[in-house]
Design an enzyme around this catalytic site. Structure first.
Site, PDB file in Angstrom:
ATOM      1  N   LYS A  83       8.737  -9.491  -7.570  1.00 22.10           N
ATOM      2  CA  LYS A  83       7.205  -9.861  -7.030  1.00 22.10           C
ATOM      3  C   LYS A  83       7.010 -11.314  -6.626  1.00 22.10           C
ATOM      4  O   LYS A  83       7.573 -12.195  -7.637  1.00 22.10           O
ATOM      5  CB  LYS A  83       6.529  -9.145  -7.933  1.00 22.10           C
ATOM      6  CG  LYS A  83       5.002  -9.101  -7.496  1.00 22.10           C
ATOM      7  CD  LYS A  83       3.940  -8.597  -8.727  1.00 22.10           C
ATOM      8  CE  LYS A  83       2.563  -8.910  -8.331  1.00 22.10           C
ATOM      9  NZ  LYS A  83       1.709  -8.040  -9.349  1.00 22.10           N
ATOM     10  N   SER A 143      -1.782  -3.297 -12.574  1.00 23.49           N
ATOM     11  CA  SER A 143      -0.968  -3.687 -11.322  1.00 23.49           C
ATOM     12  C   SER A 143       0.583  -3.083 -11.351  1.00 23.49           C
ATOM     13  O   SER A 143       0.905  -3.265 -10.097  1.00 23.49           O
ATOM     14  CB  SER A 143      -1.009  -5.191 -11.179  1.00 23.49           C
ATOM     15  OG  SER A 143      -2.416  -5.549 -10.636  1.00 23.49           O
ATOM     16  N   SER A 189      -1.671  -4.740  -7.851  1.00 17.69           N
ATOM     17  CA  SER A 189      -1.395  -5.672  -7.202  1.00 17.69           C
ATOM     18  C   SER A 189       0.284  -5.714  -6.778  1.00 17.69           C
ATOM     19  O   SER A 189       0.809  -6.196  -5.750  1.00 17.69           O
ATOM     20  CB  SER A 189      -1.548  -7.179  -7.696  1.00 17.69           C
ATOM     21  OG  SER A 189      -0.926  -7.203  -8.787  1.00 17.69           O
TER      22      SER A 189
END
Lengths: 95, 490, 494
Positions: C78, C183, C159
């Site tokens: 990420k 997330s 997210s």
């Protein structure tokens, strides 16, 4: 809590966010709604309850006093938008 | 000594509180491993954390905690076993993270006391409100470029102790004594070097005035004063400014001002800043600071003798008056120097030599006692040479000057320059006779009643003996001779 | 033969060990998949050359007998993790051009274990969001589609939307995500994969771009439970550079997957069944309970009375911490700077207004407000106290139960463009995940079934602090029982 424009402007300045006139109107509404929604917490009885700002699963660790970092000015400055002679440059601050 | 200001409408009391920022002596910074020493090339003592790079985290330095506890103990303060780091949020170019890690509601050290001595011999106790740990900010240079400020983060993150006093001081003299005493204690403890020029000790002064027996009025803060002299000047100017304003019917607004050393005035900060809302909250990147009893006791057991204790000891053991003792203990190195010289010697004589001749010489050459050209041993030897009559105290002064220049030991200088005292009465008498013979007219004047010419005669004989005549013997003999007796030497 | 990209981490590991294929082959297969499915926009930065170089190095190490726990396995990271020398953006305009001169501990550990980095995945800006629609680099598309409505674009959740989509679409064997309020878990549920948020302090936060420091945690996003255990082992461990890192040993997570849960007490909180909860979610939850019962566990009703206050608590605390953590993005030392201003304050204001997206600005403003003078007590301090009560709820519950089972999300993936009326609707996506974040507990989402429209739904398993082994073990039982083998329609067989 319903916010007014001057409060939002004041908060925006504290946060150093330049809000245009168009941006500010919807924001007032959105922020007010969010804050109002969080106000349900007022109904919770928290008498004698200690706040919990950090999870306390963790033991304390103190570093030893030794110079084991720094000494790489070039690296520190490498991403700087503006720099000169080893310094970061910013618009002049009038004191 | 009154500390009232006499205004046109009556007396005013000055109320002073001091916030002192003291840089902690440690190798590395409070939350990073970058070096702390003064004067490095820009941004060379900056860890990624200090420059607030994304994802960087603080780890607290054990030594800094120790130094804060040590200082708290030296200030007779309460040590808080549980304290918390809090973020103080504001934007400035020398504050890379946009917040300073400090302590707010729960500082590491609580209330304490500092005793100060004033020149009129009185003492006062000033209360300390708290001491907390915090990061120092970087440095901004505004004079290098027409439209740019230059930022150096070397100092960003260095550990500071913020020491906050209660508004217990009522004169600039008290404030100066407080700063000096605090500085002295910190240097004794080794927790801060107290170097105000280099910025390791900085004062923020809060000043207000009030009528006697009134409540506190509005105070103004004067930030970042870096000498005791300026502290005094700033307080005097500011207090009088308040009085002027009040007496002309105005009111004082709470504000932050800075001290302009060239004019001796305090001036408002030019940019009218918004009132800061620091939005303190506990730093979630750190856990609370927990100190155990053993940790605190270890530090307490190993505290050095502090100025107040040393001063009492000096007064008791060496019989020195409070004022002299106070001066000798202000600096740990000076006290140690003194004690070395005073060992087995007359403490008052030693005190005199140290405080007058030595201090004078050091001050003239801008030196500290730690690089005194005259070692404690050598000074002691010099005093011994006077004590055993080898040289007169008069000659000793010129030997002292030679010692300053050459660093040699006194007996070597005495021998090399042939400065031994002349104590032989016959030799002194011969010199007296010669002077009297050459200046018979002056002898007549003396005998005629002008007894003050004695001093001149003594001077002449001293000159004739290259200053080496024993002053007491000379005095006795010359008086007798001038008086008319022809005493033969004993 | 299973296509290389359809393997699990564990099976790929076996294949590499057996010499069935090389890391280079495995990596190349994934690079081709990434190319083919670029329309998903799951990556902000693809790093094909680096990946191949790493794969070659891994194969060399393997030949020399050096095999790490993640040796040669291609994964994605990420874009919230600082990766040395590689563009790192947190999906924000304000970090334009930022190349960290350092590597986050978690990604460094994975590299040291032999993992191959395919690239940096897309995400909601600064991890603030539940849809991956706030990224400066554009939306991420969920590879799943509703039956009969392929034209409707669905969100992957957020997210960690890019990571979830990448794992679901077989663009990587696994991905690293972060979870602050859900997330990892919420997008895992939306994309039909396994997502684990470990106990707070289990993985280091050093080098992880901070959103809310007391909540952020890195975690593995994988297609199987075993993969999650394998990757967690490589990521975890005490880091003295992070003062909130826990000094606890890393257990053998894989070894705990015995499937043996006889006598285990499973809590079912009544407060997670609010009025109006979709019937398919309730049905799946009930099914989950029965699966565990069939394996010998003892389900029992528990109460977590302060559940209803968790979202409000979170949406005070997280923005407050974020408002402070994001103050460093000011145009001085890295990233975007709006030039041509006459004063420092103007530079700050214009840089941050231009660099931060709307959701980030909203949260920074909320956070600034709740910490400000006069409001601190009523908002921030109050929220911290309610947090204590939420933690106590769980402590109380764990006196009688060993794990807690809940749905992960109240709905399956929604469409882009839905839930845009007001921020609060979006916040409600995290209703089941946020309490666990506030309490710092380990939470695992396991894909358990499909909604009537054919979209994945996950079940959440919550454990005591540092009991990821138990959580994973229970997850393994659910995984076996659920037999979730469906693939997203945008990632059909290769």
């Amino acid at each position: 809590m319903s916010l007014n424009k001057s409060t939002v402007r004041a908060i925006a300045f504290l946060a150093r966010l330049d809000l245009s006139e168009e941006a500010i109107e919807p924001l007032i509404e959105e922020l007010s709604a969010i804050l109002q929604w969080t106000e349900k917490l007022q109904s919770v009885d928290t008498t004698n309850v200690e706040p919990m700002p950090c999870i306390n699963f963790v033991q304390s660790y103190w570093r030893e006093d030794a110079i084991n970092d720094g000494g790489y000015a070039e690296t520190v400055l490498t991403n700087a938008p503006e720099s000169a002679k080893g310094f970061f440059l910013v618009p002049k601050v009038v004191n | 000594m009154s500390h009232w200001i006499e205004g046109q409408t009556g007396l005013w009391e000055i109320v002073i509180g001091l916030e002192i920022h003291a840089q902690i002596i440690s190798m590395a910074k409070l939350f990073s491993g970058a070096a702390t020493f003064f004067g490095g090339a820009p941004n060379t003592q900056v860890a990624l954390f200090d420059a607030a790079f994304p994802g960087m985290l603080p780890v607290v330095n054990a030594k800094c905690i120790e130094q804060a506890v040590r200082t708290g103990l030296g200030l007779n303060a309460h040590i808080n076993k549980y304290s918390v780091f809090a973020r103080k949020n504001y934007f400035y170019a020398d504050l890379p993270a946009g917040y300073q890690i400090s302590q707010h509601e729960l500082p590491i050290v609580g209330p304490g006391l500092v005793a100060i001595d004033l020149s009129d011999g009185t003492s006062r106790t000033i209360r300390i409100e708290r001491l907390h740990l915090e990061q120092d900010a970087g440095k901004s240079l505004h004079d290098r470029h027409p439209t740019r400020s230059f930022i150096d983060l070397n100092r960003a993150g260095v550990a500071l102790m913020e020491i906050v006093s209660q508004p217990d001081m009522h004169s600039s003299e008290e404030a100066a004594a407080y700063v000096r005493k605090l500085r002295s204690i910190l240097r004794y403890l080794g927790s801060c070097d107290g170097n105000m020029q280099e910025g390791s000790l900085r004062c923020d002064v809060n000043v207000s005035v009030r009528r006697p027996d009134e409540d506190f009025r509005t105070r103004c803060e004067i930030k970042n004063i870096n000498s005791v002299r300026f502290v005094v000047q700033a307080i005097e100017y500011e207090a009088h400014r308040h009085v002027r304003v009040y007496e002309s019917g105005g009111s004082i607004e709470q504000e932050t001002r800075f001290f302009d050393s060239s004019s001796g005035k305090t001036l408002p900060m030019r940019s009218k800043e918004m009132v800061h809302d620091y939005r303190y909250f506990q730093d979630p990147d750190l856990v609370p600071l927990m100190l155990d009893e053993t940790f605190i006791e270890d530090i307490r057991t190993n505290l050095p003798e502090l100025p107040d204790q040393k001063k009492s000891r000096f007064m008791n053991i060496y019989g020195l008056p409070a004022y002299a003792a106070g001066i000798l203990v202000e600096d740990r190195e000076t006290a140690e120097y003194y004690e070395t010289v005073a060992k087995g010697r007359d403490p008052k004589i030693v005190a005199n030599w140290v405080m007058t001749s030595l201090f004078g010489a050091l001050h003239r050459s801008g030196r500290e006692i730690s690089d005194s050209p005259i070692s404690a041993d050598h000074l002691g030897q010099l005093i011994d040479l006077i004590g055993d009559g080898t040289i007169s105290s008069h000659i000793a002064k010129s030997v002292f000057e030679s010692m300053l220049e050459t660093g040699q030991e006194p007996s070597a200088i005495v021998t090399a320059k042939g400065l031994k005292q002349v104590t032989d009465s016959k030799v002194i008498e011969r010199a007296i006779d010669e002077v009297m013979r050459q200046h018979a007219d002056k002898v007549a004047l003396y005998r005629g009643g002008q007894v003050r010419i004695l001093g001149w005669f003594i001077g002449q004989v001293m000159k004739a003996t290259d200053g080496k005549a024993n002053p007491e013997k000379l005095s006795t003999l010359i008086k007798k001779k001038l008086a008319g007796s022809t005493l033969s030497s004993v | 033969m299973t296509a290389l990209v359809d393997l699990s981490l564990a099976d790929a590991r076996t294949g590499l060990n057996r010499g069935d294929f090389t890391s280079v082959e495995l990596t190349e297969a994934h690079l081709r998949a990434i190319e083919r499915r670029r329309f998903l926009n799951a990556f902000i930065t693809e790093t094909p050359e680096i990946a191949i170089a790493q794969a070659k190095a891994s194969d060399r190490r393997r030949r020399a007998g050096q095999v790490g726990t993640m040796e040669g396995l291609p994964i994605a990271i990420k874009d919230i993790f600082c990766t040395e020398g590689l563009l790192t953006t947190a999906a924000s305009h304000i970090l334009d051009g930022f190349r960290p001169p350092y590597e986050a501990t978690v990604s460094a550990r994975l590299r040291a274990a032999g993992a191959v980095t395919l690239g940096k995945t897309n995400m909601d800006e600064f991890a603030m969001g539940s849809s991956n629609m706030t990224s400066y680099y554009g939306n991420v598309l969920n590879p799943w589609q509703r039956h009969g409505a392929p034209e409707i674009k669905l969100v992957p959740g957020g997210s960690s939307g890019g990571s979830a989509a990448a794992v679901a679409a077989r663009l990587c064997l696994a991905a690293v995500g972060t979870d602050t309020g859900g997330s990892i878990r919420q997008p895992s549920s939306f994309c039909g994969i396994v997502g684990l948020k470990p106990t707070y302090g289990r993985c280091s936060r050093w080098g992880l771009i901070a959103f809310a420091s007391s909540l952020d945690q890195a975690g593995p996003m994988t297609r199987t439970i075993r993969d999650s255990a394998l990757m967690l082992g490589a990521m975890s461990g005490y880091d003295s550079k992070d003062s909130t890192s826990a000094q606890v040993p890393v257990p053998d997570f894989e070894g705990a997957l015995t499937g043996e849960i006889h006598g285990l007490k499973v809590g079912v909180p009544c407060e997670y069944r609010p009025d109006g909860l979709a019937p398919e979610v309730i049905a799946l939850w009930d099914k989950g309970i029965s699966w565990l019962k069939a394996a010998g566990a003892e389900p029992m009703e528990i109460s977590l009375p302060h559940t209803q206050y968790a979202l409000a608590t979170y949406y005070i605390i997280a923005p407050a911490e974020a408002s402070s953590n994001l103050a460093r993005y000011d145009g001085v030392r890295y990233g975007l700077r709006k030039a041509g201003n006459s004063s420092l304050n103007e530079m700050y204001m214009q840089t941050r207004a231009a660099g931060f997206g709307q959701e980030v600005q909203r949260r920074v403003l909320i956070g600034t407000y709740v910490l400000s003078a006069g409001y601190y007590d009523a908002y921030y301090l109050k929220a911290q106290k309610v947090r204590t009560l939420i933690i106590r709820d769980f402590q109380q519950a764990f006196k009688t139960v060993d794990v807690i089972l809940t749905p992960t999300t109240p709905t399956p993936a929604f469409a882009m463009g839905e839930q845009m009326d007001d921020p609060i609707t979006m916040y409600l996506n995290d209703i089941f995940t946020v309490p666990i974040s506030l309490a710092g507990l380990p939470g695992l989402s396991v894909p358990a079934g499909l909604s009537p429209e054919g979209l994945p739904l996950g079940l959440q398993i919550i454990g005591r602090p540092f009991e990821e082994q138990t959580v994973l073990k229970v997850g393994g039982v659910l995984e076996t029982a659920a037999c979730f083998t469906q693939r997203p329609s945008l990632a059909v067989a290769n």
